[in-house]
Design a protein around this motif. Structure first.
Motif, short mmCIF file in Angstrom:
data_model
loop_
_atom_site.label_atom_id
_atom_site.label_comp_id
_atom_site.label_asym_id
_atom_site.label_seq_id
_atom_site.Cartn_x
_atom_site.Cartn_y
_atom_site.Cartn_z
N ASN A 102 36.82 -82.95 77.05
CA ASN A 102 38.07 -82.42 77.55
C ASN A 102 38.50 -81.25 76.70
OD1 ASN A 102 39.02 -83.79 79.75
ND2 ASN A 102 39.70 -85.51 78.52
N PHE A 103 38.95 -80.20 77.35
CA PHE A 103 39.49 -79.09 76.59
C PHE A 103 40.68 -79.58 75.77
CE2 PHE A 103 42.28 -75.24 76.45
CZ PHE A 103 41.48 -74.53 75.58
N ILE A 104 40.74 -79.17 74.53
CA ILE A 104 41.85 -79.41 73.62
C ILE A 104 42.03 -80.87 73.23
CG2 ILE A 104 44.07 -79.76 74.89
CD1 ILE A 104 44.96 -77.25 73.57
N CYS A 105 41.03 -81.72 73.51
CA CYS A 105 41.11 -83.11 73.07
C CYS A 105 41.05 -83.12 71.54
CB CYS A 105 39.97 -83.91 73.65
SG CYS A 105 39.82 -85.55 72.95
N GLY A 106 42.01 -83.77 70.91
CA GLY A 106 42.09 -83.77 69.46
C GLY A 106 40.92 -84.45 68.78
N SER B 74 37.55 -82.73 68.98
CA SER B 74 37.32 -81.54 68.17
C SER B 74 36.67 -81.92 66.85
CB SER B 74 38.63 -80.79 67.94
OG SER B 74 39.51 -81.56 67.16
N PRO C 223 36.46 -75.92 63.93
CA PRO C 223 36.34 -76.13 65.37
C PRO C 223 37.49 -75.41 66.07
CG PRO C 223 36.32 -78.22 64.19
CD PRO C 223 36.62 -77.17 63.19
N TRP D 21 39.52 -76.05 68.57
CA TRP D 21 40.80 -76.67 68.91
C TRP D 21 41.37 -77.49 67.79
CZ3 TRP D 21 37.50 -79.81 72.62
CH2 TRP D 21 36.85 -78.98 73.51
N MET D 22 40.82 -77.34 66.63
CA MET D 22 41.38 -78.08 65.51
C MET D 22 42.79 -77.55 65.26
SD MET D 22 40.04 -80.49 63.82
CE MET D 22 40.44 -81.50 62.45
N ARG E 125 44.78 -86.43 63.32
CA ARG E 125 43.62 -85.82 62.67
C ARG E 125 43.82 -85.49 61.20
NH1 ARG E 125 42.49 -81.19 66.92
NH2 ARG E 125 44.69 -81.57 67.28
N MET F 245 48.72 -83.50 68.21
CA MET F 245 48.91 -84.60 69.16
C MET F 245 50.27 -85.30 69.02
SD MET F 245 45.11 -86.15 69.32
CE MET F 245 44.76 -86.14 67.59
#
Lengths: 391, 381, 364
Positions: free
Chosen positions: A314-318, A321, B50, B52-53, B85, B312
């Motif tokens: 999924n795009f932007i899934c934490g 990543s 990465p 989207w980090m 995270r 998140m």
């Protein structure tokens, strides 16, 4: 007009509990369904994801939410219209001491409460082993709290809980395959799915399809990737099918090697030893649902027993990543030969672009299969990892 | 191999981390202190992270790489078992720096476990006994109080000062003094003097009618000027007094944790937030909501919610905040930051928000006279 | 919708007037209540990334004259050009009593024209819209590079959002696609109205929309249908990006350069009625001077300031602005790794301002 009718009608009927067919449902479907059914409730599932689900979900959620969360909201919207007594949205945080789920799961129930109108009462038990040390007794409390909403008979509740546990175990067993079968598949002795479509004289490609269960098993969200792969002559093993102990072994190695703890058979360590080593380094991938992703990727990158790895994320899934980075760097470190493609999905992914990417990847795999290596022209650009981006 | 310790830059708290190693008697030349992050820091960090980090990861990675380039080979970073995270930072950065070809040892600190934290830190000390290291670290958390206090004072005085730049000058003197004191007793004595120093040195505009804005959000972004684009200063320049609502005390304040009669600030926030987000959802999501409610009850005017792209817990909070705004009448300005955030749009939104709040306040006051401003009424600790 | 909204109620009109000293903080109602004499004139300059707008209003807030030109990346020249055009319209002896600057280049503009008020465009837009119609609940502004939404309740802005990152919900989206289709943007609206079957165009972002549009062209859809599809994609993007989670209710005021496009207006009407945000088409209002609203707003702000401080003299440089030689010079400061781009503004080769450094050491 129908309302008075239906309320009269409902008095005799069972209480209706709604499950959104998204996110955690894909992991715990058997457990939840059998529990509520055994309690005497009527389980109402939202229909499989469709374009309507997606469009409604996308409208309802913030842009930065991941695709699967957007779909979850779409499913909830569908359930709201279904005249329910309860909606089940557990605040699931973690079930093991050193593992957690996605932090978004904990707040989902609250977000629903504040963003949806006409939402039926939410059943949202909180369970967190890693933070609150929840264990057996917490589970008992949750079971009875939910149970008494449906029945006054405590024995029925206990029965329901036991039944749920049994069905959950059976389901897990049915989902995963054992190492022996896996070995056979890797040696091309058996197929795991319906026979793939291949031209004469060709053998099916073996590909590991890696991704969150709720993405891979959602036919709409994953753009029917399994069907598409089958038509391209590919037989897949999914990350949820992988044997657990094989995955855990890989994961232990992930963090240990760097601290001078090279164990050839880490699964033979006692629990105490394990705890000591792991706690000492504070270096552990604690996202529970990432274990299968990293573990599967590492296993096949290292063993070279299959043709390719396809990661669907999924795009932007934490959490992804993180796991994606682990998998990529591991491949780089061991100079992996097995090609790995990473395909990113989101609400705008188009069918055409997706198909093109899959075809391109399967072509590369076929070329590699016939010549033994990835064509030099491709390899010089991207190595063995193909990040195919958002499609 | 001799170990050269380093740690990532963390806003004003960097001074504190530096002091930790000094107190543990790590020789001065073996501590590689990170320099304030620049655009380059963020660029190196983003390049190697990465995509989207979250942005704090990228910035701290950049900061670490810069230190490693300067010779550091022993990194202190967050690790352990977390909820979001944040606790992956150490482990993932280890893999990344390894890939970049650096031979670096990582000590990942689990901030949820103060005692474990102590053990990890002890390992670099000058053969300290457990008692000695507790004594050394005690100085740190005492200084943490003073550091937090000074930060709040700066953000108050800078908004209403008459001579521009005076507050910053005073603050620098206070910091210098604070980190030159070695005895706990003296730190405590100095702590009591700090508000007085500001009051004496900085002349404030008695006629000013500043808005009071609270800053909520993810701790790293709230504290690191490079990421929040100097939000506090921008607000101060618009004639607003502001304060942040997160602090490292949440993790390090051992005396408060051991004392059953002290209610830690973050627990108050969480309790306030409970009707909106029932359980801890990682990071500072719950605190963001609780602080909004608390500050509204204290009569503040508005909140700015800063958080890194793809965070998140804050995303969960952001989904609920419109309801909080509705129920309490507390406007919240969401500001998502990442490495590409443009300053122009940021500034425009802040200005418009401040304009909006002023109109709102005028209407709420209904002609009642304004309160007299002073640090005592502003501070709610 | 307004009942459950805790925003302040509109009763403070008279009481707020006691705070006349704080005109910088002035409330909207207060600002609107102020009136200057009818033979005083005020200039507003709004320099955005795409367009430069100038407007002159009189003391009764009536628009006297306005100019709308393209910025084309050269704000100084376009301000000078705009002033020239305005001068031709009103004559050289026309007296200006106050000047305001807004838009993304407001800092620079303020310097060049000698503004008495420099304010952000969100405040300016809401003021101008409320001046036009005090009933409105929502303002939607679609500019070239950014778009905004402002939620108004009881004549007070209570919430706003602004999109600065993604071009998908902005005018440049249409511009690009018009270029691609080789159709002048002015014809877009009428063409869109001719279609009765919009093509669904995936429009997460301009790049994707473009590839999808080409795909649809290949499939043989008519240009009209594609244009209507594009208009709907823009509206959808706008409502999804900027308008998400905002309490949109009618009457809605639509403004900004894109509001001229009848196709877009139509798409807005249809999509808002479909989402049950408004009940009737009439609830979308496009003001007469939709394209210069920002300039009008800031001119009102300038008027307020001047009326409240009668002794104050305007800083207006004068109609000779086009004859003055303004230059900007940029350089990279390499004193620290931040490598800030410092901008210098020169007037007749004399540095009048400098900004852009993080540490502030270059600022004048």
């Amino acid at each position: 007009m129908v309302e008075s009718d239906s309320t009269k009608h409902r008095k005799k009927q069972k209480k209706r509990v709604g499950f959104p067919r998204a996110l955690l449902y894909y992991y715990f479907d058997a457990m939840w369904e059998s529990f509520f059914e055994a309690l005497g409730a009527e389980v109402v599932l939202s229909s499989p994801t469709s374009k309507i689900t997606k469009d409604r979900g996308v409208l309802e959620t913030l842009d930065d939410e991941c695709y699967s969360t957007k779909l979850y909201h779409g499913h909830v919207l569908e359930l709201i219209e279904k005249d329910l007594d309860y909606i089940f949205a557990p605040r699931f945080a973690s079930r093991r001491k050193r593992e957690v789920g996605c932090p978004k799961f904990v707040a989902l129930a609250d977000i629903l409460k504040y963003t949806k109108v006409n939402l039926p009462p939410v059943i949202g038990p909180y369970y967190s082993t890693s933070r609150e040390n929840h264990g057996f007794w917490r589970l008992v409390i949750i079971i009875f709290e939910i149970g008494f909403k449906f029945t006054k008979n405590p024995f029925r509740i206990i029965y329901a809980a036991l039944k749920a546990r049994r069905n959950h175990r059976i389901a897990i067993r049915n989902k995963s395959i054992d190492e022996e079968t896996l070995n056979k598949w890797e040696n091309s002795e058996i197929l795991l799915n319906d026979a793939p479509v291949v031209e004469d004289g060709e053998t099916p490609l073996k590909v590991a399809l890696i991704g969150h269960t709720y993405l891979i098993n959602d036919r709409f969200a994953s753009l029917d990737v399994r069907q598409k792969l089958q038509k391209l002559g590919v037989d897949v093993v999914t990350s949820e099918q992988m044997p657990r102990n094989l995955l855990e072994r890989q994961l232990l190695r992930l963090s240990m090697e760097n601290y001078g703890l090279d164990f050839s058979e880490p699964e033979k360590l006692t629990k105490k030893e394990l705890k000591k080593h792991l706690l000492g380094s504070n270096d552990y991938l604690y996202f529970e649902f990432e274990h299968e992703i990293v573990g599967t990727a590492m296993h096949y990158l290292e063993n070279n027993t299959i043709d390719g790895i396809l990661m669907l994320v999924n795009f932007i899934c934490g959490p992804v990543s993180v796991s994606m980075e682990y998998a990529k760097l591991f491949a780089k470190k061991i100079k992996a030969e097995t090609p790995m493609a990473i395909l990113t999905l989101d609400a705008h992914t188009g069918e055409a672009g997706f198909q093109t990417r899959l075809e391109a990847f399967s072509d590369i795999l076929r070329m590699k299969k016939s010549t033994g290596t990835i064509p030099e022209s491709v390899k010089s650009v991207s190595g063995s990892i193909f990040e195919m981006g958002l499609s | 191999m001799e170990s050269y310790v380093t740690y990532p830059h963390f806003g004003p708290l960097t001074l504190l981390f530096k002091a930790i190693f000094q107190e543990l008697e790590v020789p001065e030349e073996r501590i590689i202190n990170p320099s304030p992050p620049s655009k380059r820091t963020l660029e190196i960090g983003s390049e190697n992270s990465p995509e989207w980090m979250c942005t704090p990861f990228k910035l701290s990675l950049g900061s670490l790489i810069e230190c490693i380039e300067r010779g550091a080979n022993h990194v202190f970073q967050i690790g352990g078992i977390g909820t979001c995270r944040a606790s992956c930072y150490g482990p993932v950065q280890r893999v990344i720096t390894e890939d970049l070809g650096y031979d670096v040892k990582y000590t990942n600190i689990d901030y949820h476990l103060p005692l474990e934290m102590m053990k990890d830190l002890r390992s670099v000390s000058n053969n300290f006994s457990a008692w000695q290291s507790i004594k050394a670290l005690r100085k740190i958390w005492v200084k943490n109080y003073s550091l937090d206090l000074t930060e709040h004072l700066i953000n108050f005085y800078r908004g209403v000062e008459i001579e521009k730049g005076k507050t910053d000058k005073v603050a620098k003197e206070v910091y210098d003094k604070l980190f030159s004191i070695r005895k706990v007793k003296e730190v405590k004595r100095f702590h009591k003097q700090i508000p007085g120093i500001f009051k004496k040195e900085v002349q404030i505009d008695e006629d000013a009618d500043p808005l009071k804005i609270g800053i909520i959000g993810e701790i790293y972004v709230v504290l690191e000027p490079m990421l929040h684009l100097d939000l506090y200063r921008r607000l101060n320049n618009l004639g607003v007094i502001c304060r942040n609502t997160v602090s490292l005390k949440k993790f390090t304040d051992l005396p408060a944790k051991l004392n059953p009669f002290v209610k830690e600030y973050y627990k108050i926030y969480r309790e306030k937030a409970r009707p909106y987000i029932q359980q801890y959802c990682g990071g500072d999501g719950q605190e963001s909501i609780g602080a909004t409610i608390l500050l509204r009850e204290l009569g503040w005017d508005g909140m700015v919610h800063v958080w890194p792209f793809s965070c998140m817990p804050e995303l969960s909070a952001q989904s609920v905040i419109p309801s909080v705004t509705n129920d309490y009448g507390m406007p919240v300005l969401p500001m998502i930051v990442d490495e590409q955030t443009g300053e122009a749009g940021f500034q425009t939104r802040l200005e418009a928000y401040v304009d909006m709040l002023k109109i709102k306040r005028e209407n709420e006051r209904q002609g009642k006279p304004k309160e007299k401003i002073s640090w005592e009424t502003f501070n709610y600790d | 919708m307004t009942e459950n909204c805790d925003c302040p109620k509109d009763e403070g009109m008279t009481s707020t007037e006691t705070h006349s000293k704080k005109e910088m903080l002035g409330s909207t109602q207060e600002s609107l209540a102020v009136e200057g004499s009818s033979n005083c004139f005020y200039l507003g300059v709004d320099v955005g990334s795409i367009s430069t707008n100038l407007a002159i209003i009189d003391g009764q807030k009536n628009l006297v004259d306005s100019v709308y030109i393209r910025t084309e990346g050269r704000p100084i020249q376009s301000i000078q050009h705009g002033v020239t055009l305005l001068k031709e319209k009103v004559g050289e002896s026309f007296q200006i009593h106050g000047v305001g600057a807004t838009g993304s280049a407001r800092q620079l503009t303020g310097l060049i024209v000698g503004a008495d008020v420099v304010r952000n465009e969100i405040t300016a837009h809401s003021l101008a819209s409320l001046n036009e119609n005090s009933e409105i609940q929502t303002i939607m502004e679609i500019g070239g590079q950014d778009s905004k939404i402002i939620i108004i309740r009881n004549g007070v802005p209570i919430d706003f959002a602004m999109n600065t990152v993604c071009a998908a919900g902005t005018g440049s989206f249409l511009d690009q696609q018009a270029n691609r289709l080789e159709i002048p943007i002015e014809d877009f609206g009428d063409l869109a109205l001719k279609s009765d079957n919009a093509v669904a165009i995936a429009g997460r972002c301009t790049v994707f929309a473009e590839s999808d549009m080409i795909h649809k062209q290949q499939l043989g859809h008519s240009v009209e249908d594609i244009i209507r599809g594009l208009s709907e994609a823009l509206v959808r993007n706008y409502l999804n990006n900027v308008g998400k989670g905002k309490d949109i209710t009618g009457p809605i005021m639509l403004q900004g350069g894109v509001a001229a496009n009848v196709g877009i207006r139509d798409a807005f009407r249809r999509s808002l009625i479909k989402q049950e945000k408004i009940k009737h088409e009439d609830e979308i209002i496009v003001p007469e001077h939709y394209d210069v609203m920002g300039a009008i707003g800031v001119a009102i702000l300038a008027m307020n300031k001047m009326v409240k401080n009668p002794k104050m003299k305007t800083n207006f440089v004068g109609w000779q602005i086009p004859d003055i030689n303004f230059k900007t010079k940029g350089f990279e400061c390499k004193d620290c790794p931040n490598i800030c781009e410092v901008i210098e503004v020169l007037m007749e080769d004399e540095v009048i301002a400098r900004w852009g450094s993080k540490c502030g050491k270059w600022d004048i």
